[in-house]
Design a protein around this motif. Structure first.
Motif, short mmCIF file in Angstrom:
data_model
loop_
_atom_site.label_atom_id
_atom_site.label_comp_id
_atom_site.label_asym_id
_atom_site.label_seq_id
_atom_site.Cartn_x
_atom_site.Cartn_y
_atom_site.Cartn_z
N PRO A 231 1.89 10.72 7.78
CA PRO A 231 0.60 10.30 7.22
C PRO A 231 -0.55 10.55 8.20
CG PRO A 231 1.90 8.39 7.84
CD PRO A 231 2.79 9.59 8.01
N LEU A 257 0.91 0.33 10.51
CA LEU A 257 1.99 0.67 9.56
C LEU A 257 3.35 0.31 10.14
CD1 LEU A 257 0.84 4.11 8.04
CD2 LEU A 257 0.75 1.83 6.99
N LEU A 268 4.83 -1.49 2.76
CA LEU A 268 4.42 -0.22 3.35
C LEU A 268 4.13 0.82 2.27
CD1 LEU A 268 4.15 1.17 6.16
CD2 LEU A 268 6.44 2.07 5.78
N GLU A 272 0.33 2.09 2.69
CA GLU A 272 0.12 3.38 3.35
C GLU A 272 -0.80 4.33 2.57
OE1 GLU A 272 3.57 5.54 5.28
OE2 GLU A 272 2.81 7.12 3.99
N THR A 278 -3.21 11.71 0.33
CA THR A 278 -1.79 11.91 0.02
C THR A 278 -1.62 13.17 -0.81
OG1 THR A 278 -1.98 10.51 -1.94
CG2 THR A 278 -1.19 9.45 0.07
#
Ligand SMILES: [Zn+2]
Length: 434
Positions: A231, A257, A268, A272, A278
């Motif tokens: 990420p 995280l 999470l 996240e 994403t």
């Protein structure tokens, strides 16, 4: 009205709403919208149906006029459901084991029912806003983007939908963190920058694999890089405040995280995506024939970008993830919607936080953003001063219980939460409008 009465009436109304099949497409929301219009008119609201598509109208219901206007928003359409996967039918509205079962029980006929019952209860009891107006807006067509729903309604009828404060879907189910009960208030939605990655090759006969040049195989390294990507972070206001609220450092999201993963790994998955761009590949297509080596293959990727950020951020992320593979592929954006946000501090936030503290001792609120999309976006765009939040309080079912059921089989809601939410909307209207 007692809280039991609120719970019973909201349960009854939700059962009726679930029994209207409003799977979108095609939606066919008119019967459900007319039913709600009748219910609110009987209670004392002025109601109006506004439609671009006559089978799919939107309802605007008003109690009082003046400023500020507090609007409760909801959509009555749902995603599809396969009855063979359900314990109780998706359009049954069955009440069993303490839950009301059905498509829309969470997303979001439940909130529509709680908002309608709150408004109707206030109106029937003779309450009228002393300072401002209460507006209920129930729309069609959220699940496929709002072309005849909220997008159309706010752009074509701004005078009928303008509001200063808006409550919609997006958050409100409780989660526990370090022994504390937290209710998320959704302050923003991420943007959508979907794109298509195309590889080119040369066709050939599949029985001779070394003839031609297989375009499908050229997508494999790109897919692998997307799967392996770590990420990255583009922290906006609400997620930064969320990390601070749970005792993490917003300047070090990676460490935050790690901490979340150690304390509550299931959270999470939900937190996240709030922190950055994403990339989720969802569709692929290559040859139309099993025995033809494809000369062209493509992959469609659902890319979500934090609110306020645009295509350049998506492009940078794609370049970082794909590296030199990007040079071998064509990138074409197919949908571009920039997400937007409301400030995390406002009188509406204060009222919500006060309500939570009063009605669930020891609990508090935290700002969150929705990794997905909601109609709040259209209201913020049409009315830049409007503070729009997602808040549907659920106390008995937690975020970790509800999240996997949305758009899934056996969608259901704890009926006690229907009363909890209806009393919230009743109290907030009184608190904010006098
Ligand atoms: Zn929804």
């Amino acid at each position: 009205m007692t809280s039991d009465d609120l719970q019973n009436e909201t349960t009854d109304l939700l059962r009726e709403l679930v029994r209207f099949n409003t799977v979108n497409p095609p939606g066919n929301e008119r019967p459900a919208i007319e039913f709600l219009a009748g219910y609110l008119k009987d209670a004392g609201f002025e109601t109006e149906l506004l439609a671009d598509d006559e089978d799919r109208p939107n309802l605007v219901a008003d109690l009082g006029d003046g400023a500020p206007t507090l609007c409760y928003l909801g959509h009555v359409d749902t995603v599809l459901a396969d009855p063979s996967e359900w314990t109780h039918g998706p359009w049954s509205g069955d009440v069993a084991e303490g839950f009301l079962w059905g498509r829309g029980a969470l997303d979001m006929k439940s909130q529509v029912a709680a908002e309608a019952v709150a408004g109707a209860t206030l109106a029937r009891g003779g309450w009228r806003p002393r300072n401002g107006a209460l507006k209920l807006v129930f729309v069609s067509d959220e699940e496929t983007g709002g072309d005849v729903g909220a997008h159309w309604l706010t752009s074509q009828h701004p005078e009928r939908t303008r509001c200063d404060m808006l409550l919609n879907e997006g958050a409100g189910d409780m989660f526990e963190w370090d022994g504390n009960r937290r209710y998320g208030v959704c302050c923003a939605e991420k943007g959508i920058f979907r794109f298509k990655l195309t590889a080119r090759g040369v066709a050939g006969h599949a029985s001779l694999p070394r003839t031609g040049e297989n375009a499908l195989l050229k997508l494999a390294p790109a897919l692998q890089r997307i799967a392996d990507a770590e990420p990255t972070f583009e922290l906006t206001e609400a997620p930064a405040a969320l990390l601070t609220a749970i005792g993490a450092d917003p300047d070090d999201p990676a460490a935050a995280l790690e901490r979340i993963a150690a304390v509550e790994p299931k959270l999470l998955t939900l937190i996240e995506p709030m922190l950055g761009v994403t990339l989720t590949p969802t569709m692929a297509h290559a040859s139309d024939k099993i025995n033809v080596i494809p000369s062209r293959a493509y992959l469609k990727v659902d890319c979500r970008v934090p609110p306020g950020l645009g295509e350049e951020v998506a492009r940078k992320r794609i370049a970082d993830v794909l590296g030199d593979e990007a040079d071998k592929l064509e990138i074409e954006f197919t949908e571009r919607v920039t997400g937007n946000a409301s400030p995390i501090e406002s009188p509406l936030m204060d009222a919500i936080d006060h309500w939570v503290r009063t009605n669930d001792e020891g609990a508090g609120t935290v700002p969150v953003i929705l990794p997905g999309f909601s109609d709040s976006r259209w209201f913020r765009e049409a009315f830049p001063d409007c503070v729009a939040y997602g808040f549907f309080p659920q106390r008995h079912m937690t975020l970790l219980e509800t999240a996997p059921l949305v758009h899934s089989a056996n969608e259901r809601i704890d009926v006690r939460d229907l009363g909890f939410a209806a009393s919230c909307y009743t109290d907030l209207a009184r608190d904010l409008l006098g």
